[in-house]
Scaffold this motif. Structure first.
Motif, PDB file in Angstrom:
ATOM      1  N   PHE A 181       0.925  -1.346  -0.220  1.00 21.93           N
ATOM      2  CA  PHE A 181       0.038  -0.135   0.106  1.00 21.93           C
ATOM      3  C   PHE A 181       0.614   1.657  -0.112  1.00 21.93           C
ATOM      4  O   PHE A 181       1.869   1.563   0.640  1.00 21.93           O
ATOM      5  CB  PHE A 181      -0.998  -0.237   1.266  1.00 21.93           C
ATOM      6  CG  PHE A 181      -1.680   1.568   1.301  1.00 21.93           C
ATOM      7  CD1 PHE A 181      -2.610   0.924   0.307  1.00 21.93           C
ATOM      8  CD2 PHE A 181      -1.732   2.086   2.408  1.00 21.93           C
ATOM      9  CE1 PHE A 181      -3.465   2.424   0.451  1.00 21.93           C
ATOM     10  CE2 PHE A 181      -2.865   3.568   2.573  1.00 21.93           C
ATOM     11  CZ  PHE A 181      -3.290   3.861   1.630  1.00 21.93           C
ATOM     12  N   LEU A 182       0.334   1.740  -1.180  1.00 20.51           N
ATOM     13  CA  LEU A 182       1.809   3.427  -0.885  1.00 20.51           C
ATOM     14  C   LEU A 182       1.020   4.642  -1.597  1.00 20.51           C
ATOM     15  O   LEU A 182      -0.231   4.358  -2.122  1.00 20.51           O
ATOM     16  CB  LEU A 182       2.381   3.211  -2.263  1.00 20.51           C
ATOM     17  CG  LEU A 182       3.385   4.190  -2.529  1.00 20.51           C
ATOM     18  CD1 LEU A 182       3.998   4.275  -3.925  1.00 20.51           C
ATOM     19  CD2 LEU A 182       3.046   5.692  -2.866  1.00 20.51           C
ATOM     20  N   MET A 183       0.901   5.213   0.020  1.00 17.15           N
ATOM     21  CA  MET A 183       0.138   6.391   0.078  1.00 17.15           C
ATOM     22  C   MET A 183       0.631   7.839   0.605  1.00 17.15           C
ATOM     23  O   MET A 183       1.357   8.135   0.908  1.00 17.15           O
ATOM     24  CB  MET A 183      -0.786   6.136   1.521  1.00 17.15           C
ATOM     25  CG  MET A 183      -2.321   7.357   1.658  1.00 17.15           C
ATOM     26  SD  MET A 183      -2.509   7.284   3.424  1.00 17.15           S
ATOM     27  CE  MET A 183      -1.756   8.299   4.076  1.00 17.15           C
ATOM     28  N   TYR A 212       4.199   1.801   2.224  1.00 18.69           N
ATOM     29  CA  TYR A 212       5.242   2.989   2.016  1.00 18.69           C
ATOM     30  C   TYR A 212       4.331   4.149   1.544  1.00 18.69           C
ATOM     31  O   TYR A 212       3.435   4.807   1.165  1.00 18.69           O
ATOM     32  CB  TYR A 212       5.933   2.448   0.537  1.00 18.69           C
ATOM     33  CG  TYR A 212       6.388   1.269   0.706  1.00 18.69           C
ATOM     34  CD1 TYR A 212       7.813   1.214   1.316  1.00 18.69           C
ATOM     35  CD2 TYR A 212       5.433   0.135   0.324  1.00 18.69           C
ATOM     36  CE1 TYR A 212       8.248  -0.190   0.452  1.00 18.69           C
ATOM     37  CE2 TYR A 212       6.161  -1.235  -0.017  1.00 18.69           C
ATOM     38  CZ  TYR A 212       7.603  -1.322   0.224  1.00 18.69           C
ATOM     39  OH  TYR A 212       8.419  -2.229   0.402  1.00 18.69           O
ATOM     40  N   CYS A 213       4.795   5.282   2.955  1.00 20.49           N
ATOM     41  CA  CYS A 213       4.142   6.587   2.537  1.00 20.49           C
ATOM     42  C   CYS A 213       4.708   7.790   2.923  1.00 20.49           C
ATOM     43  O   CYS A 213       5.887   7.640   3.391  1.00 20.49           O
ATOM     44  CB  CYS A 213       3.329   6.281   4.746  1.00 20.49           C
ATOM     45  SG  CYS A 213       1.963   5.404   4.597  1.00 20.49           S
ATOM     46  N   PRO A 234      10.532   8.320  -5.164  1.00 26.44           N
ATOM     47  CA  PRO A 234      11.739   7.514  -3.400  1.00 26.44           C
ATOM     48  C   PRO A 234      10.149   6.634  -3.289  1.00 26.44           C
ATOM     49  O   PRO A 234      11.368   5.617  -2.829  1.00 26.44           O
ATOM     50  CB  PRO A 234      11.960   8.385  -3.063  1.00 26.44           C
ATOM     51  CG  PRO A 234      11.709   9.905  -3.560  1.00 26.44           C
ATOM     52  CD  PRO A 234      10.951   9.666  -4.585  1.00 26.44           C
ATOM     53  N   LEU A 235       9.282   6.909  -2.491  1.00 26.84           N
ATOM     54  CA  LEU A 235       8.495   5.220  -2.538  1.00 26.84           C
ATOM     55  C   LEU A 235       8.634   4.177  -3.017  1.00 26.84           C
ATOM     56  O   LEU A 235       8.210   3.570  -2.491  1.00 26.84           O
ATOM     57  CB  LEU A 235       7.469   5.861  -2.165  1.00 26.84           C
ATOM     58  CG  LEU A 235       6.526   7.190  -1.253  1.00 26.84           C
ATOM     59  CD1 LEU A 235       5.587   7.418  -1.018  1.00 26.84           C
ATOM     60  CD2 LEU A 235       7.599   7.025   0.291  1.00 26.84           C
ATOM     61  N   MET A 239      10.035   0.272  -2.563  1.00 29.96           N
ATOM     62  CA  MET A 239       9.241  -0.567  -3.029  1.00 29.96           C
ATOM     63  C   MET A 239      10.076  -1.688  -3.875  1.00 29.96           C
ATOM     64  O   MET A 239       9.616  -2.862  -3.570  1.00 29.96           O
ATOM     65  CB  MET A 239       7.930  -0.457  -3.625  1.00 29.96           C
ATOM     66  CG  MET A 239       7.007  -1.757  -3.607  1.00 29.96           C
ATOM     67  SD  MET A 239       5.424  -1.319  -4.257  1.00 29.96           S
ATOM     68  CE  MET A 239       5.220  -0.305  -5.717  1.00 29.96           C
ATOM     69  N   LEU A 240      10.849  -1.335  -4.702  1.00 36.61           N
ATOM     70  CA  LEU A 240      11.321  -1.558  -5.426  1.00 36.61           C
ATOM     71  C   LEU A 240      12.558  -2.793  -5.481  1.00 36.61           C
ATOM     72  O   LEU A 240      13.316  -3.445  -5.803  1.00 36.61           O
ATOM     73  CB  LEU A 240      11.377  -0.991  -6.479  1.00 36.61           C
ATOM     74  CG  LEU A 240       9.742  -0.941  -8.011  1.00 36.61           C
ATOM     75  CD1 LEU A 240      10.132  -0.069  -9.123  1.00 36.61           C
ATOM     76  CD2 LEU A 240       9.470  -2.254  -8.138  1.00 36.61           C
TER      77      LEU A 240
END
Length: 345
Positions: A181-183, A212-213, A234-235, A239-240
């Motif tokens: 989850f990216l926020m 990832y916030c 950058p988020l 993650m990658l």
């Protein structure tokens, strides 16, 4: 001057008969007509002043309902906003009511119909009510059109937990073992609620999600598209950095999804193979250029607008003793995305 009662007594007939004679109506014998007319000439006749019925259209003003824009949150999603306003306008028109659209985000803005106490209801759109406005709305029925923070600093996120659960189920159905989850930091309380719903659904399925916030100063609602890409980049890289693939990624907003797509393509990540994305809001302007087009969740903005008006009309008919907080929730639905082609590009 006699009235019809006195004439009827003198002629020995009913008041109804006298009335027929006075109004030249049929059904009265000629000799009786002659008798009544003779008594009228002798006694005279005093008619009672008729009560004139005034049309409701002239005695009752058309009711006014205001859509109050509390901040700039609706400007971030123009397509969503127009659909919601269309639902409100159609429902109010059907009810014979006026819609007033007013931006009250500034403290020095006044609303004349509110000052004149001619506002019959208000639909609130934004995240917080500006200081002082709620006191003016104390006697006005109100319904929220958006997720918000209450006067007690409690977040009210309309149906957003259900959005997160729906996103999780979509990815679990595709057997993703790594859920992310990216926020972007936002004033919208629904963003975090979507993440919580996503995480809870995963937990019930025996899986945990990776979050990832961002923590930038300006909230999502105030970012330009370029700033959004710079913060999301950058988020995505973070993650990658974990090479575990494929990734099932939930993004809480279509505009954020567009920014993430750009970064993933720059990193040569095959969207649809190495990573599958599900987004939210179903806003065509942000999704139109994305390939493959991701799945997204439709919040039913036009239906939300109509239901909000129905709730407002119901609320206005209740006594103070019957008033209870009612949360308006329109069930979100999944819009399937495109599949990646079988052959490599």
């Amino acid at each position: 001057m006699a009235n019809t009662t006195e004439i009827a007594e003198a002629a020995g007939v009913s008041q109804a008969t006298v009335s027929r004679v006075i109004n030249n109506q049929s059904g009265v014998a000629p000799e009786t007509v002659q008798l009544v007319q003779e008594i009228i000439r002798r006694l005279g006749y005093r008619s009672r002043p008729r009560k004139t019925r005034r049309s409701k259209k002239t005695t009752e003003r058309i009711k006014n309902v205001a859509v109050l824009l509390l901040d700039e949150s609706c400007h971030r999603h123009p397509t969503l906003a127009m659909a919601k306003l269309r639902g409100v306008e159609r429902a109010l028109t059907a009810a014979g009511m006026n819609m007033i659209l007013a931006d009250v985000s500034s403290a020095d803005v006044t609303l004349p119909v509110l000052e004149r106490k001619e506002l019959d209801g208000a639909l609130l759109w934004g995240h917080r009510v500006p200081e002082g406005l709620m006191a003016k709305l104390q006697d006005v029925p109100t319904v929220w059109l958006s997720s918000h923070v209450s006067s007690g600093d409690m977040a009210i996120s309309q149906g957003n937990a259900a959005v997160g659960r729906l996103a999780c189920q979509h990815l679990l159905n595709r057997n993703f073992s790594r859920l992310c989850f990216l926020m972007i930091k936002s004033d919208h309380p629904g963003f975090s609620a979507r993440g919580e719903g996503f995480g809870y659904a995963a937990h019930l399925a025996g899986k945990e999600i990776q979050r990832y916030c961002s923590d930038q100063q300006k909230p999502f609602e105030q970012l330009t598209s370029r700033e959004l890409e710079e913060i999301a980049g950058p988020l995505v890289d973070q993650m990658l950095a974990d090479k575990t693939r494929p990734i099932g990624l939930f993004l809480p907003d279509d505009q954020l999804t567009a920014a993430v797509y750009r970064r993933l393509q720059q990193a040569n990540v095959k969207i649809g193979k190495e990573i599958e994305i599900i987004s939210c809001n179903n806003e065509e302007p942000y999704l139109a250029g994305l390939h493959p087009r991701p799945a997204t969740i439709d919040l039913g903005p036009e239906l939300t607008g109509r239901r909000a008006v129905e709730q407002l009309l119901w609320s206005s008919q209740q006594s103070c003793a019957d008033q209870r907080r009612v949360e308006l929730v329109v069930e979100p639905i999944l819009i399937e995305g495109e599949s990646w082609p079988n052959s490599d590009p």
